[in-house]
Design a protein around this motif. Structure first.
Motif, PDB file in Angstrom:
ATOM      1  N   SER A  45       6.114 -17.941 -38.507  1.00 21.61           N
ATOM      2  CA  SER A  45       4.894 -17.415 -39.120  1.00 21.61           C
ATOM      3  C   SER A  45       4.429 -18.427 -40.170  1.00 21.61           C
ATOM      4  CB  SER A  45       5.185 -16.070 -39.788  1.00 21.61           C
ATOM      5  OG  SER A  45       6.059 -16.254 -40.887  1.00 21.61           O
ATOM      6  N   ASN A  46       3.245 -18.220 -40.699  1.00 23.85           N
ATOM      7  CA  ASN A  46       2.735 -19.120 -41.739  1.00 23.85           C
ATOM      8  C   ASN A  46       3.669 -19.159 -42.936  1.00 23.85           C
ATOM      9  OD1 ASN A  46       0.497 -19.907 -40.311  1.00 23.85           O
ATOM     10  ND2 ASN A  46      -0.892 -18.450 -41.295  1.00 23.85           N
ATOM     11  N   GLU A  47       4.204 -18.002 -43.328  1.00 21.08           N
ATOM     12  CA  GLU A  47       5.102 -17.935 -44.480  1.00 21.08           C
ATOM     13  C   GLU A  47       6.380 -18.725 -44.213  1.00 21.08           C
ATOM     14  OE1 GLU A  47       3.850 -14.987 -43.052  1.00 21.08           O
ATOM     15  OE2 GLU A  47       2.215 -14.863 -44.494  1.00 21.08           O
ATOM     16  N   GLU A  48       6.902 -18.622 -43.000  1.00 19.99           N
ATOM     17  CA  GLU A  48       8.121 -19.350 -42.647  1.00 19.99           C
ATOM     18  C   GLU A  48       7.858 -20.855 -42.601  1.00 19.99           C
ATOM     19  OE1 GLU A  48      10.277 -15.891 -39.945  1.00 19.99           O
ATOM     20  OE2 GLU A  48       8.780 -17.200 -39.036  1.00 19.99           O
ATOM     21  N   GLU A  49       6.681 -21.256 -42.122  1.00 20.19           N
ATOM     22  CA  GLU A  49       6.324 -22.673 -42.104  1.00 20.19           C
ATOM     23  C   GLU A  49       6.231 -23.208 -43.527  1.00 20.19           C
ATOM     24  OE1 GLU A  49       2.671 -22.733 -39.893  1.00 20.19           O
ATOM     25  OE2 GLU A  49       3.695 -22.886 -37.955  1.00 20.19           O
ATOM     26  N   VAL A  50       5.608 -22.439 -44.420  1.00 20.56           N
ATOM     27  CA  VAL A  50       5.484 -22.852 -45.813  1.00 20.56           C
ATOM     28  C   VAL A  50       6.869 -22.942 -46.457  1.00 20.56           C
ATOM     29  CG1 VAL A  50       4.631 -22.133 -48.090  1.00 20.56           C
ATOM     30  CG2 VAL A  50       3.129 -22.019 -46.099  1.00 20.56           C
ATOM     31  N   ALA A  51       7.767 -22.040 -46.101  1.00 19.65           N
ATOM     32  CA  ALA A  51       9.128 -22.077 -46.654  1.00 19.65           C
ATOM     33  C   ALA A  51       9.840 -23.364 -46.244  1.00 19.65           C
ATOM     34  CB  ALA A  51       9.911 -20.860 -46.195  1.00 19.65           C
ATOM     35  N   VAL A  52       9.675 -23.778 -44.994  1.00 13.03           N
ATOM     36  CA  VAL A  52      10.295 -25.029 -44.521  1.00 13.03           C
ATOM     37  C   VAL A  52       9.698 -26.217 -45.276  1.00 13.03           C
ATOM     38  CG1 VAL A  52      10.539 -26.595 -42.549  1.00 13.03           C
ATOM     39  CG2 VAL A  52      10.855 -24.142 -42.231  1.00 13.03           C
ATOM     40  N   LEU A  53       8.379 -26.245 -45.409  1.00 12.08           N
ATOM     41  CA  LEU A  53       7.724 -27.338 -46.122  1.00 12.08           C
ATOM     42  C   LEU A  53       8.143 -27.373 -47.589  1.00 12.08           C
ATOM     43  CD1 LEU A  53       4.137 -27.089 -44.600  1.00 12.08           C
ATOM     44  CD2 LEU A  53       5.833 -28.873 -44.163  1.00 12.08           C
ATOM     45  N   SER A  54       8.236 -26.200 -48.199  1.00 12.91           N
ATOM     46  CA  SER A  54       8.653 -26.124 -49.602  1.00 12.91           C
ATOM     47  C   SER A  54      10.064 -26.657 -49.775  1.00 12.91           C
ATOM     48  CB  SER A  54       8.587 -24.684 -50.111  1.00 12.91           C
ATOM     49  OG  SER A  54       7.271 -24.214 -50.102  1.00 12.91           O
ATOM     50  N   GLN A  82       6.664 -40.267 -49.683  1.00 13.22           N
ATOM     51  CA  GLN A  82       7.087 -39.231 -48.739  1.00 13.22           C
ATOM     52  C   GLN A  82       6.574 -37.867 -49.187  1.00 13.22           C
ATOM     53  OE1 GLN A  82      11.313 -39.236 -48.057  1.00 13.22           O
ATOM     54  NE2 GLN A  82      11.349 -41.401 -47.491  1.00 13.22           N
ATOM     55  N   MET A  83       6.645 -37.610 -50.494  1.00 19.85           N
ATOM     56  CA  MET A  83       6.170 -36.325 -51.024  1.00 19.85           C
ATOM     57  C   MET A  83       4.677 -36.147 -50.764  1.00 19.85           C
ATOM     58  SD  MET A  83       8.388 -36.223 -54.569  1.00 19.85           S
ATOM     59  CE  MET A  83       7.216 -35.181 -55.385  1.00 19.85           C
ATOM     60  N   ASP A  84       3.914 -37.221 -50.868  1.00 23.17           N
ATOM     61  CA  ASP A  84       2.475 -37.146 -50.604  1.00 23.17           C
ATOM     62  C   ASP A  84       2.209 -36.712 -49.168  1.00 23.17           C
ATOM     63  OD1 ASP A  84       1.902 -37.916 -53.206  1.00 23.17           O
ATOM     64  OD2 ASP A  84       1.583 -40.029 -52.686  1.00 23.17           O
ATOM     65  N   VAL A  85       3.009 -37.215 -48.228  1.00 21.16           N
ATOM     66  CA  VAL A  85       2.844 -36.839 -46.823  1.00 21.16           C
ATOM     67  C   VAL A  85       3.184 -35.356 -46.643  1.00 21.16           C
ATOM     68  CG1 VAL A  85       3.644 -37.227 -44.463  1.00 21.16           C
ATOM     69  CG2 VAL A  85       3.273 -39.179 -45.986  1.00 21.16           C
ATOM     70  N   VAL A  86       4.277 -34.903 -47.248  1.00 20.21           N
ATOM     71  CA  VAL A  86       4.675 -33.489 -47.118  1.00 20.21           C
ATOM     72  C   VAL A  86       3.599 -32.578 -47.717  1.00 20.21           C
ATOM     73  CG1 VAL A  86       6.397 -31.756 -47.744  1.00 20.21           C
ATOM     74  CG2 VAL A  86       7.142 -34.056 -47.104  1.00 20.21           C
ATOM     75  N   LYS A  87       3.037 -32.981 -48.841  1.00 18.83           N
ATOM     76  CA  LYS A  87       2.025 -32.160 -49.530  1.00 18.83           C
ATOM     77  C   LYS A  87       0.765 -31.960 -48.687  1.00 18.83           C
ATOM     78  CE  LYS A  87       3.462 -33.207 -54.235  1.00 18.83           C
ATOM     79  NZ  LYS A  87       3.152 -33.952 -55.464  1.00 18.83           N
ATOM     80  N   ARG A  88       0.489 -32.887 -47.770  1.00 17.14           N
ATOM     81  CA  ARG A  88      -0.687 -32.739 -46.897  1.00 17.14           C
ATOM     82  C   ARG A  88      -0.624 -31.452 -46.081  1.00 17.14           C
ATOM     83  NH1 ARG A  88      -0.709 -38.340 -43.644  1.00 17.14           N
ATOM     84  NH2 ARG A  88      -0.369 -39.693 -45.426  1.00 17.14           N
ATOM     85  N   TYR A  89       0.572 -31.015 -45.762  1.00 15.33           N
ATOM     86  CA  TYR A  89       0.752 -29.861 -44.882  1.00 15.33           C
ATOM     87  C   TYR A  89       0.985 -28.567 -45.663  1.00 15.33           C
ATOM     88  CZ  TYR A  89       1.141 -33.648 -41.638  1.00 15.33           C
ATOM     89  OH  TYR A  89       0.867 -34.778 -40.911  1.00 15.33           O
ATOM     90  N   MET A  90       1.125 -28.672 -46.974  1.00 11.14           N
ATOM     91  CA  MET A  90       1.334 -27.494 -47.816  1.00 11.14           C
ATOM     92  C   MET A  90      -0.010 -26.822 -48.093  1.00 11.14           C
ATOM     93  SD  MET A  90       4.633 -27.375 -48.836  1.00 11.14           S
ATOM     94  CE  MET A  90       4.582 -26.458 -50.342  1.00 11.14           C
ATOM     95  N   PRO A  91       0.021 -25.499 -48.361  1.00 12.08           N
ATOM     96  CA  PRO A  91      -1.229 -24.852 -48.775  1.00 12.08           C
ATOM     97  C   PRO A  91      -1.679 -25.417 -50.123  1.00 12.08           C
ATOM     98  CG  PRO A  91       0.594 -23.263 -48.638  1.00 12.08           C
ATOM     99  CD  PRO A  91       1.136 -24.598 -48.292  1.00 12.08           C
ATOM    100  N   VAL A 129       2.853 -15.956 -55.181  1.00 12.93           N
ATOM    101  CA  VAL A 129       2.641 -17.380 -55.424  1.00 12.93           C
ATOM    102  C   VAL A 129       3.513 -18.292 -54.564  1.00 12.93           C
ATOM    103  CG1 VAL A 129       1.882 -16.988 -57.799  1.00 12.93           C
ATOM    104  CG2 VAL A 129       4.289 -17.466 -57.341  1.00 12.93           C
ATOM    105  N   LYS A 130       4.319 -17.717 -53.686  1.00 10.14           N
ATOM    106  CA  LYS A 130       5.258 -18.512 -52.883  1.00 10.14           C
ATOM    107  C   LYS A 130       4.531 -19.584 -52.085  1.00 10.14           C
ATOM    108  CE  LYS A 130       9.169 -18.041 -49.829  1.00 10.14           C
ATOM    109  NZ  LYS A 130      10.366 -18.125 -50.591  1.00 10.14           N
ATOM    110  N   GLY A 131       4.942 -20.837 -52.270  1.00  6.11           N
ATOM    111  CA  GLY A 131       4.345 -21.958 -51.568  1.00  6.11           C
ATOM    112  C   GLY A 131       3.039 -22.449 -52.170  1.00  6.11           C
TER     113      GLY A 131
END
Length: 147
Positions: A45-54, A82-91, A129-131
């Protein structure tokens, strides 16, 4: 479009651009998302994807901090990329003022007045506020309002 689809498309773009740094981070993210799917046994789910990215972002923050503490600025700079790349996919992240408003509202709604109410406040606050906000910032603001 799911996160995996987005990552696959971006991976192809990075390959064509011969951007090895971005490509390696995208591959790592894709592997993490796939592993989580296998572990849970269903599409995320979107929440689970955000948890992985976080989780991946947090690992990089800790790694960068250890490099900075070890006086290795060149390695810390690589982790920042690397963090900049990960942040692209975060909300989109909430501003400190937005987080502060939610903290005030939550403290009032649960009737918290002292530090012993911290768990109650955090339990009610984190799903909101998660993610979207840094956990340390949230924790600091809650402590500020419970003094």
């Amino acid at each position: 479009m799911t996160l995996l689809d987005t990552l696959t498309a971006d991976m192809k773009t990075a390959m064509k651009a011969k951007d090895k740094a971005t490509l390696s981070v995208i591959r790592m993210l894709k592997a993490s998302v796939s592993n989580e799917q296998i572990k849970l046994g269903h599409d995320l789910s979107n929440e689970e994807e955000v948890a992985v990215l976080s989780r991946e972002l947090k690992q990089r923050v800790e790694e960068r901090d250890s490099y900075q503490a070890g006086d290795r600025p060149e390695l810390a700079a690589a982790i920042d990329e690397q963090m900049d790349v990960v942040k692209r996919y975060m909300p989109a992240q909430m501003s400190e003022e937005e987080v502060e408003a939610i903290v005030k509202e939550t403290v009032a709604s649960v009737g918290a007045t002292q530090k012993s109410d911290m768990g109650k406040v955090m339990g009610a606050l984190m799903p909101k506020v998660k993610g979207k906000a840094d956990g340390k910032l949230v924790n600091d603001l809650v402590q500020k309002y419970l003094n």
